[in-house]
Write a protein that holds these residues in place. Sequence first.
Motif, PDB file in Angstrom:
ATOM      1  N   PRO A   1      -3.939   0.812  -3.553  1.00  0.00           N
ATOM      2  CA  PRO A   1      -2.870   1.783  -3.244  1.00  0.00           C
ATOM      3  C   PRO A   1      -3.013   3.056  -4.071  1.00  0.00           C
ATOM      4  O   PRO A   1      -3.694   3.074  -5.051  1.00  0.00           O
TER       5      PRO A   1
ATOM      6  N   ILE B   1      -6.873   6.823   0.335  1.00  0.00           N
ATOM      7  CA  ILE B   1      -6.941   5.466  -0.204  1.00  0.00           C
ATOM      8  C   ILE B   1      -8.398   5.172  -0.543  1.00  0.00           C
ATOM      9  O   ILE B   1      -9.307   5.771   0.031  1.00  0.00           O
TER      10      ILE B   1
ATOM     11  N   THR C   1      -5.201   6.541   5.376  1.00  0.00           N
ATOM     12  CA  THR C   1      -4.446   5.624   6.215  1.00  0.00           C
ATOM     13  C   THR C   1      -3.838   6.432   7.351  1.00  0.00           C
ATOM     14  O   THR C   1      -3.636   7.641   7.231  1.00  0.00           O
TER      15      THR C   1
ATOM     16  N   LEU D   1       0.819  -1.218   0.000  1.00  0.00           N
ATOM     17  CA  LEU D   1       0.000   0.000   0.000  1.00  0.00           C
ATOM     18  C   LEU D   1       0.850   1.265   0.000  1.00  0.00           C
ATOM     19  O   LEU D   1       0.331   2.361   0.152  1.00  0.00           O
TER      20      LEU D   1
END
Length: 88
Positions: A88, A41, A54, A33
């Motif tokens: 990602p 994300i 994230t 990621l």
Amino acid sequence: MAVAFRGTVRQWRDDKPGGLAVVDVPAEFVAELGGRKQRRISGTLNGAEFTASTMLEAGGGFCVGVSKAALKSAGAAVGDRIEVVLQP
């Protein structure tokens, strides 16, 4: 490439019930990621599309924030185990 896993929705901070919910990202997927960097994300929760950020955690953890709207779309709540797919 997307990563898929099952995770449990939990409170970001136990002392703030009703606040931000998160799902921990298993360590084996962090590099795929993009590493331990805060970023936007996208993906799905129980098949429902969502976007989030994230987040780094003290002690080396990594998680993704989950809004109340995303939980509602996924038919999930804090404490539930859900299917997570992240891009990602």
